[in-house]
Structures are given as structure tokens and as C-alpha cells.
Design a protein around this motif. Structure first.
Motif, PDB file in Angstrom:
ATOM      1  N   ASN A  88       4.497   1.189   1.124  1.00  0.00           N
ATOM      2  CA  ASN A  88       4.488   1.851  -0.182  1.00  0.00           C
ATOM      3  C   ASN A  88       5.808   2.580  -0.358  1.00  0.00           C
ATOM      4  O   ASN A  88       6.331   3.165   0.593  1.00  0.00           O
ATOM      5  CB  ASN A  88       3.336   2.862  -0.293  1.00  0.00           C
ATOM      6  CG  ASN A  88       2.008   2.205  -0.533  1.00  0.00           C
ATOM      7  OD1 ASN A  88       1.928   1.201  -1.218  1.00  0.00           O
ATOM      8  ND2 ASN A  88       0.955   2.757   0.036  1.00  0.00           N
ATOM      9  N   TRP A 126       7.939   5.596  -2.453  1.00  0.00           N
ATOM     10  CA  TRP A 126       7.667   6.870  -3.105  1.00  0.00           C
ATOM     11  C   TRP A 126       8.956   7.485  -3.644  1.00  0.00           C
ATOM     12  O   TRP A 126       9.986   7.456  -2.973  1.00  0.00           O
ATOM     13  CB  TRP A 126       7.075   7.853  -2.099  1.00  0.00           C
ATOM     14  CG  TRP A 126       5.834   7.381  -1.438  1.00  0.00           C
ATOM     15  CD1 TRP A 126       5.745   6.540  -0.360  1.00  0.00           C
ATOM     16  CD2 TRP A 126       4.501   7.698  -1.805  1.00  0.00           C
ATOM     17  NE1 TRP A 126       4.438   6.323  -0.046  1.00  0.00           N
ATOM     18  CE2 TRP A 126       3.648   7.027  -0.913  1.00  0.00           C
ATOM     19  CE3 TRP A 126       3.943   8.493  -2.800  1.00  0.00           C
ATOM     20  CZ2 TRP A 126       2.269   7.119  -0.982  1.00  0.00           C
ATOM     21  CZ3 TRP A 126       2.571   8.588  -2.867  1.00  0.00           C
ATOM     22  CH2 TRP A 126       1.750   7.902  -1.965  1.00  0.00           C
ATOM     23  N   VAL A 153       4.064   7.785  -6.137  1.00  0.00           N
ATOM     24  CA  VAL A 153       4.058   6.437  -5.575  1.00  0.00           C
ATOM     25  C   VAL A 153       4.551   5.456  -6.635  1.00  0.00           C
ATOM     26  O   VAL A 153       4.128   5.497  -7.784  1.00  0.00           O
ATOM     27  CB  VAL A 153       2.663   6.031  -5.033  1.00  0.00           C
ATOM     28  CG1 VAL A 153       1.646   5.881  -6.143  1.00  0.00           C
ATOM     29  CG2 VAL A 153       2.760   4.755  -4.209  1.00  0.00           C
ATOM     30  N   GLY A 165       4.483   2.222  -5.817  1.00  0.00           N
ATOM     31  CA  GLY A 165       3.650   1.052  -5.578  1.00  0.00           C
ATOM     32  C   GLY A 165       3.917   0.404  -4.244  1.00  0.00           C
ATOM     33  O   GLY A 165       4.734   0.856  -3.437  1.00  0.00           O
ATOM     34  N   LYS A 166       3.227  -0.681  -4.041  1.00  0.00           N
ATOM     35  CA  LYS A 166       3.314  -1.468  -2.818  1.00  0.00           C
ATOM     36  C   LYS A 166       4.514  -2.405  -2.890  1.00  0.00           C
ATOM     37  O   LYS A 166       4.748  -3.038  -3.920  1.00  0.00           O
ATOM     38  CB  LYS A 166       2.027  -2.275  -2.671  1.00  0.00           C
ATOM     39  CG  LYS A 166       2.034  -3.277  -1.557  1.00  0.00           C
ATOM     40  CD  LYS A 166       0.803  -4.173  -1.624  1.00  0.00           C
ATOM     41  CE  LYS A 166       1.036  -5.395  -0.765  1.00  0.00           C
ATOM     42  NZ  LYS A 166       0.049  -6.420  -0.964  1.00  0.00           N
ATOM     43  N   LEU A 169      10.198  -4.652  -4.777  1.00  0.00           N
ATOM     44  CA  LEU A 169       9.431  -3.753  -5.633  1.00  0.00           C
ATOM     45  C   LEU A 169      10.300  -3.421  -6.833  1.00  0.00           C
ATOM     46  O   LEU A 169      11.495  -3.143  -6.679  1.00  0.00           O
ATOM     47  CB  LEU A 169       9.075  -2.458  -4.898  1.00  0.00           C
ATOM     48  CG  LEU A 169       8.332  -1.420  -5.749  1.00  0.00           C
ATOM     49  CD1 LEU A 169       7.172  -0.848  -4.977  1.00  0.00           C
ATOM     50  CD2 LEU A 169       9.266  -0.324  -6.206  1.00  0.00           C
ATOM     51  N   GLN A 173       1.272   2.136   5.447  1.00  0.00           N
ATOM     52  CA  GLN A 173      -0.065   2.702   5.394  1.00  0.00           C
ATOM     53  C   GLN A 173      -1.106   1.600   5.514  1.00  0.00           C
ATOM     54  O   GLN A 173      -0.823   0.449   5.173  1.00  0.00           O
ATOM     55  CB  GLN A 173      -0.248   3.471   4.079  1.00  0.00           C
ATOM     56  CG  GLN A 173       0.722   4.617   3.964  1.00  0.00           C
ATOM     57  CD  GLN A 173       0.504   5.510   2.768  1.00  0.00           C
ATOM     58  OE1 GLN A 173       1.439   6.153   2.371  1.00  0.00           O
ATOM     59  NE2 GLN A 173      -0.672   5.591   2.194  1.00  0.00           N
ATOM     60  N   PRO A 187       0.927  10.133   0.417  1.00  0.00           N
ATOM     61  CA  PRO A 187       1.766   9.419   1.380  1.00  0.00           C
ATOM     62  C   PRO A 187       1.402   9.786   2.814  1.00  0.00           C
ATOM     63  O   PRO A 187       0.959  10.901   3.084  1.00  0.00           O
ATOM     64  CB  PRO A 187       3.175   9.887   1.037  1.00  0.00           C
ATOM     65  CG  PRO A 187       3.005  11.177   0.332  1.00  0.00           C
ATOM     66  CD  PRO A 187       1.669  11.131  -0.338  1.00  0.00           C
TER      67      PRO A 187
END
Length: 152
Positions: free
Chosen positions: A80, A82, A96, A98-99, A106, A126, A135
Motif C-alpha cells: 500500500n 501512503w 492511503v 491504494g494498493k 499505482l 500489509q 498503515p
């Protein structure tokens, strides 16, 4: 009489549509009043390993982040990304983005009140089934520091 009523209704509809259309134009124009500034930096992992690259652009109101990495998370985990306000003077929380996709990329775009408040980008690893919106700092794998106009 009926033609006059139809004419009035048509005029009202056209005016309403015009107002709806121009309001989004004014919103976009307001969000783009400052020149856009971009920076590209390495995402630095443990021991100075280059984890990937981050390109970040803002005009103060919009923020665009593109990340790329060749690394994959361990089985059953995800990366992820941040945005972090390390000084806690603006937002006071991490956001966040996102993934990171299986392709290692991303893309994040958002209009914000103050997109310059962010000071860092942090990538965490994670559990894929984690329900926590927070997070996992102990599982941070990379970071890049943002230079001004960020952190203001």
C-alpha cells in the motif's frame, strides 16, 4: 398559450443545463489556478536499496502520484502507498493512495484543499485480508521525501 409555456420551459431547462455545465468548468478552473510543479524521486528501501520510483505533481489543489516498482509483496500480502504529513501541521494523518497493482504500478489523482501538506510517500507491506484502514508502519518497505512546494 401552449407555445409560450413550452418556450418558457425550454428556456428554464437550457439555463439550468448551462449553470450545471459552467459550475464544473469554474471548479476545474479554480483547481488549476497555480502552475503545476512535478518531482521524481527514488523510493528508498532498507539499506538504501532502490525499491522503485515516484513521480508527484501538484498545483496546490490537485495531486497526481505515479509509482512503479519491480518488487512483489510476499505471498498473502500487498503493498500500500501512503501520503504522509510527517510534521502533522496540515492534515495530521496518513492518506492511503491504494494498493500497488500486481503490475508494480499505482496511479493516484485527487483534488484536495491543500495538496502541499504532504511531506513523504511511504510504501507498507500489509496482509491482503487486513481490515484496518491504518498503515502498518512496522512493515514499511520504502519511502521518498517530498521537496517544496510540499510540506507547506
Amino acid at each position: 398559450m401552449i407555445d409560450m409555456q413550452n418556450s418558457i420551459i425550454t428556456t428554464i431547462v437550457l439555463v439550468a443545463l448551462g449553470l450545471v455545465g459552467t459550475s464544473s468548468v469554474f471548479t476545474n478552473a479554480y483547481a488549476q489556478t497555480e502552475p503545476t510543479k512535478c518531482q521524481t524521486g527514488a523510493l528508498i528501501g532498507y539499506g538504501g536499496t532502490i525499491f522503485g520510483v515516484a513521480n508527484v505533481c501538484t498545483n496546490g489543489y490537485t495531486i497526481n502520484v505515479d509509482l512503479a516498482t519491480n518488487y512483489l509483496p510476499k505471498e498473502g500480502w500487498v503493498f500500500n502507498a501512503w501520503l504522509v504529513d510527517d510534521s502533522y501541521e496540515g492534515s495530521g494523518y496518513p492518506l492511503v493512495m491504494g494498493k500497488i497493482l500486481d503490475s508494480g504500478t499505482l496511479s493516484f489523482d485527487e483534488i484536495q484543499t491543500n495538496a502541499r501538506t504532504w511531506t513523504d510517500i511511504v510504501v507498507t507491506q500489509q496482509p491482503a485480508n487486513s481490515l484496518s484502514p491504518l498503515p502498518s508502519w512496522s512493515n514499511s518497505v520504502a519511502q521518498t521525501w517530498l521537496i517544496p512546494p510540499f510540506g507547506q
